[in-house]
Design a protein around this motif. Structure first.
Motif, PDB file in Angstrom:
ATOM      1  N   ALA A  84     -10.309 -66.606   7.792  1.00  0.00           N
ATOM      2  CA  ALA A  84     -10.918 -67.052   9.051  1.00  0.00           C
ATOM      3  C   ALA A  84     -11.845 -68.232   8.801  1.00  0.00           C
ATOM      4  O   ALA A  84     -12.327 -68.435   7.681  1.00  0.00           O
ATOM      5  N   ALA A  85     -12.094 -69.005   9.882  1.00  0.00           N
ATOM      6  CA  ALA A  85     -13.030 -70.118   9.785  1.00  0.00           C
ATOM      7  C   ALA A  85     -14.415 -69.582   9.450  1.00  0.00           C
ATOM      8  O   ALA A  85     -14.760 -68.450   9.798  1.00  0.00           O
ATOM      9  N   ARG A  86     -15.204 -70.409   8.788  1.00  0.00           N
ATOM     10  CA  ARG A  86     -16.569 -70.017   8.444  1.00  0.00           C
ATOM     11  C   ARG A  86     -17.453 -70.366   9.642  1.00  0.00           C
ATOM     12  O   ARG A  86     -17.516 -71.536  10.028  1.00  0.00           O
ATOM     13  N   PRO A  87     -18.130 -69.398  10.271  1.00  0.00           N
ATOM     14  CA  PRO A  87     -18.971 -69.747  11.428  1.00  0.00           C
ATOM     15  C   PRO A  87     -20.161 -70.589  10.993  1.00  0.00           C
ATOM     16  O   PRO A  87     -20.634 -70.453   9.873  1.00  0.00           O
ATOM     17  N   ASP A  88     -20.597 -71.455  11.889  1.00  0.00           N
ATOM     18  CA  ASP A  88     -21.743 -72.313  11.609  1.00  0.00           C
ATOM     19  C   ASP A  88     -22.676 -72.216  12.816  1.00  0.00           C
ATOM     20  O   ASP A  88     -22.218 -71.887  13.923  1.00  0.00           O
ATOM     21  N   ARG A 141     -16.957 -52.050  14.096  1.00  0.00           N
ATOM     22  CA  ARG A 141     -17.295 -53.132  15.040  1.00  0.00           C
ATOM     23  C   ARG A 141     -18.706 -52.963  15.600  1.00  0.00           C
ATOM     24  O   ARG A 141     -19.372 -53.940  15.921  1.00  0.00           O
ATOM     25  N   ALA A 142     -19.188 -51.718  15.716  1.00  0.00           N
ATOM     26  CA  ALA A 142     -20.574 -51.498  16.154  1.00  0.00           C
ATOM     27  C   ALA A 142     -21.531 -51.927  15.045  1.00  0.00           C
ATOM     28  O   ALA A 142     -22.563 -52.551  15.306  1.00  0.00           O
ATOM     29  N   ILE A 144     -18.695 -62.374  17.789  1.00  0.00           N
ATOM     30  CA  ILE A 144     -18.354 -63.323  16.713  1.00  0.00           C
ATOM     31  C   ILE A 144     -17.170 -62.847  15.859  1.00  0.00           C
ATOM     32  O   ILE A 144     -16.189 -63.587  15.691  1.00  0.00           O
ATOM     33  N   LEU A 145     -17.217 -61.617  15.357  1.00  0.00           N
ATOM     34  CA  LEU A 145     -16.099 -61.161  14.505  1.00  0.00           C
ATOM     35  C   LEU A 145     -14.794 -60.998  15.295  1.00  0.00           C
ATOM     36  O   LEU A 145     -13.741 -61.430  14.826  1.00  0.00           O
ATOM     37  N   PRO A 146     -14.825 -60.406  16.506  1.00  0.00           N
ATOM     38  CA  PRO A 146     -13.574 -60.345  17.283  1.00  0.00           C
ATOM     39  C   PRO A 146     -12.984 -61.737  17.553  1.00  0.00           C
ATOM     40  O   PRO A 146     -11.769 -61.905  17.555  1.00  0.00           O
ATOM     41  N   LEU A 147     -13.835 -62.744  17.757  1.00  0.00           N
ATOM     42  CA  LEU A 147     -13.326 -64.115  17.943  1.00  0.00           C
ATOM     43  C   LEU A 147     -12.718 -64.637  16.646  1.00  0.00           C
ATOM     44  O   LEU A 147     -11.622 -65.202  16.638  1.00  0.00           O
ATOM     45  N   THR A 190     -20.881 -64.402   8.074  1.00  0.00           N
ATOM     46  CA  THR A 190     -19.858 -65.069   7.255  1.00  0.00           C
ATOM     47  C   THR A 190     -19.192 -64.118   6.248  1.00  0.00           C
ATOM     48  O   THR A 190     -17.953 -64.069   6.172  1.00  0.00           O
ATOM     49  N   PRO A 191     -19.956 -63.318   5.492  1.00  0.00           N
ATOM     50  CA  PRO A 191     -19.296 -62.434   4.515  1.00  0.00           C
ATOM     51  C   PRO A 191     -18.417 -61.363   5.160  1.00  0.00           C
ATOM     52  O   PRO A 191     -17.552 -60.785   4.495  1.00  0.00           O
ATOM     53  N   LEU A 192     -18.654 -61.061   6.454  1.00  0.00           N
ATOM     54  CA  LEU A 192     -17.878 -60.014   7.136  1.00  0.00           C
ATOM     55  C   LEU A 192     -16.626 -60.571   7.817  1.00  0.00           C
ATOM     56  O   LEU A 192     -15.800 -59.817   8.328  1.00  0.00           O
ATOM     57  N   ALA A 193     -16.491 -61.899   7.820  1.00  0.00           N
ATOM     58  CA  ALA A 193     -15.358 -62.525   8.525  1.00  0.00           C
ATOM     59  C   ALA A 193     -14.035 -62.138   7.864  1.00  0.00           C
ATOM     60  O   ALA A 193     -13.979 -61.957   6.644  1.00  0.00           O
TER      61      ALA A 193
END
Ligand code: NDP
Length: 276
Positions: free
Chosen positions: A172-176, A79-80, A136-139, A165-168
């Motif tokens: 999960a939804a794709r962040p924009d 997460r860091a 972002i990733l925790p959300l 995006t590749p780490l989601a």
């Protein structure tokens, strides 16, 4: 022997972390001290090393040193790594572990304290700095329907969305991401302000419609009503400040260090009363 912990920042005198950790230690009967230490702007690494050599077991890191702490760590948690910043250090015989508990703290405040269901909701994250990045990733792990990142410098938001995006997590939804003008005609159930605009009492160019009926507007700042909160209130949204996030990220760090999870509710209530 009493174990030593500290928070490093510049400035640091205002920090609530010593108070929060003292309350956690008292509640869980842990034998530790926690102090606020001012590090020189060009001397963060030396200050941390001195503290570790003097017997420090771990530390929190705040503005402006989270990226320095990221570079100082000899090992990073995932997460860091994803946050690109470190707010929690653990000193061990084999080096310095860097962790980031900010995102987990925000998600826990939203879900456990404020009763928000992130799953299936439309989430708007304002800002693309260190605090936004770490959340972002925790959300996304909570499976929102969508996550849009809006920032004054639009390219930063778009780049951040593309980078993460590749780490989601799978499914999960794709962040924009984009600028504030991209928000015209869109509504969100959860609007999180991770900009520092409130520090200088500035409002954000948000169309009223971004606050959907029944939405929560969350400002990471705490202790006062920011222009963002006033905007959200005027639009009919429920509002919350970032004090719960502060206490929850501290609880997460306390658990990393001590293996014990404190009960945050009485600590949050005590701090809220002290700020009133
Ligand atoms: P950064 O300096 O890394 O990022 C600041 C962000 O705010 C950028 O996206 C910047 O946009 C934007 N911004 C600054 N001024 C304005 C303005 N006038 N109008 C619009 N956007 C603006 O800061 P951090 O990410 O580290 O911190 C952000 C906030 O979150 C701080 O206020 C901090 O106190 C709070 N925070 C709270 C925590 C808690 O536990 N409650 C934990 C961590 C942070 P641009 O890219 O265009 O410059």
């Amino acid at each position: 022997m009493t174990d030593r912990y500290a928070v490093f920042g510049n400035p640091i005198a205002h920090s609530k972390s010593p108070r929060i950790h003292a309350l956690f230690a008292q509640q869980t009967a842990q034998d530790l001290t926690y102090e606020a230490l001012l590090a020189p702007l060009d001397g963060f690494a030396a200050a941390v090393r001195d503290f570790a050599v003097a017997g420090g077991r771990g530390a929190n890191v705040t503005v402006p040193f989270k990226e320095d702490a990221f570079r100082l760590a000899t090992r990073l948690t995932s997460r860091a790594q994803a946050a690109g910043a470190v707010n929690t250090l653990v000193f061990g015989a084999d080096g310095i572990v860097g962790d980031n508990t900010d995102g987990a703290g925000l998600v826990r405040d939203l879900t456990a304290n404020l009763g928000i269901a992130i799953a299936g909701s439309r989430v708007l994250l304002l800002g693309a700095g260190g605090a936004a990045r770490g959340t972002i990733l925790p959300l996304l792990e909570r499976q929102p329907l969508e996550l849009f990142i809006a920032n004054r410098t639009a390219e930063k938001a778009a780049a951040l969305a593309a980078e993460l995006t590749p780490l989601a997590p799978a499914g999960a939804a794709r962040p924009d991401g984009g600028g504030f003008e991209a928000l015209a005609g869109r509504g969100f159930d959860l609007v999180i302000n991770a900009t520092s605009a409130g520090l200088v009492e500035q409002s954000l160019p948000l169309p009223t419609g971004v606050f959907a009926r029944g939405s929560l507007a969350y400002d990471m700042l705490y202790g006062r009503e920011t222009p963002f909160m006033a905007q959200a209130r005027a639009a009919g949204a429920r509002i919350a400040d970032g004090l719960g996030m502060l206490v929850e990220q501290a609880a997460e760090a306390f658990e990393v260090w001590r293996g014990v999870r404190p009960d945050t509710a009485p600590v949050l209530a005590a701090l809220r009363q002290e700020l009133a």
